[in-house]
Scaffold this active site. Structure first.
Site, PDB file in Angstrom:
ATOM      1  CD  GLN A  78      -3.049   1.058   2.122  1.00 43.10           C
ATOM      2  OE1 GLN A  78      -3.122   0.150   2.929  1.00 43.10           O
ATOM      3  NE2 GLN A  78      -3.920   2.033   2.090  1.00 43.10           N
ATOM      4  CG  PHE A  79       1.515   3.766  -3.640  1.00 41.86           C
ATOM      5  CD1 PHE A  79       1.547   5.141  -3.801  1.00 41.86           C
ATOM      6  CD2 PHE A  79       0.521   3.038  -4.273  1.00 41.86           C
ATOM      7  CE1 PHE A  79       0.599   5.780  -4.593  1.00 41.86           C
ATOM      8  CE2 PHE A  79      -0.422   3.655  -5.063  1.00 41.86           C
ATOM      9  CZ  PHE A  79      -0.389   5.034  -5.230  1.00 41.86           C
ATOM     10  CB  THR A  80      -2.020   5.304  -0.272  1.00 40.26           C
ATOM     11  OG1 THR A  80      -2.525   4.170   0.442  1.00 40.26           O
ATOM     12  CG2 THR A  80      -2.387   5.197  -1.744  1.00 40.26           C
TER      13      THR A  80
END
Length: 147
Positions: A78-80
């Site tokens: 989850q790069f967010t």
């Protein structure tokens, strides 16, 4: 590296309607590789996570680790989690580039499995649908800067 850990009774992740990973009692772990992260940091964070005492013992205290309860982990990229929210539109320039992010995500999951924790994963870079039953709820943010 940065992780968001949720203690769960169960969790699953689907890609294109197909379940690609799931776990029973254990942890749902959202993982973000940050710019400048290394495999050594991935290993350090995975080891710490395997020992994190956030499951209840017989007296109701959070005193047991994932390994102590023979739990499993569902690890989802989850790069967010790298979001910079100074403005109204989040920026993600602090996240590792996709190639490095994928390498570190895979390294993290491998290091976690090496501790004896059964690990399943989502699909890096895919549009994933995550379902879970949060236990507690217990949600903890961990960062290699804090370990």
């Amino acid at each position: 590296m940065r992780v968001l850990v949720q203690r769960v009774l169960e969790a699953s992740v689907k890609v294109d309607g197909k379940t690609v990973g799931e776990c029973a009692q254990g942890l749902l772990v959202f993982v973000c590789a940050m710019r400048g992260d290394t495999k050594a940091e991935a290993q350090k964070l995975a080891t710490k996570l395997s020992k994190l005492r956030i499951f209840q013992d017989d007296t109701g205290k959070m005193n047991l680790s994932l390994r102590d309860i023979n739990g499993s982990a569902l690890v989802v990229s989850q790069f967010t989690l790298a979001a910079n929210t100074k403005g109204n539109r989040p920026g993600f320039s602090n996240a590792a580039d996709p190639q490095t992010g994928k390498m570190l995500y895979n390294a993290f999951t491998g290091f976690l499995a090496d501790t004896g924790v059964p690990v399943q994963t989502g699909e890096f870079g895919a549009d994933m649908k995550v379902s879970l039953i949060n236990d507690g709820p217990v949600t903890i943010w961990m960062d290699t800067d804090d370990t």
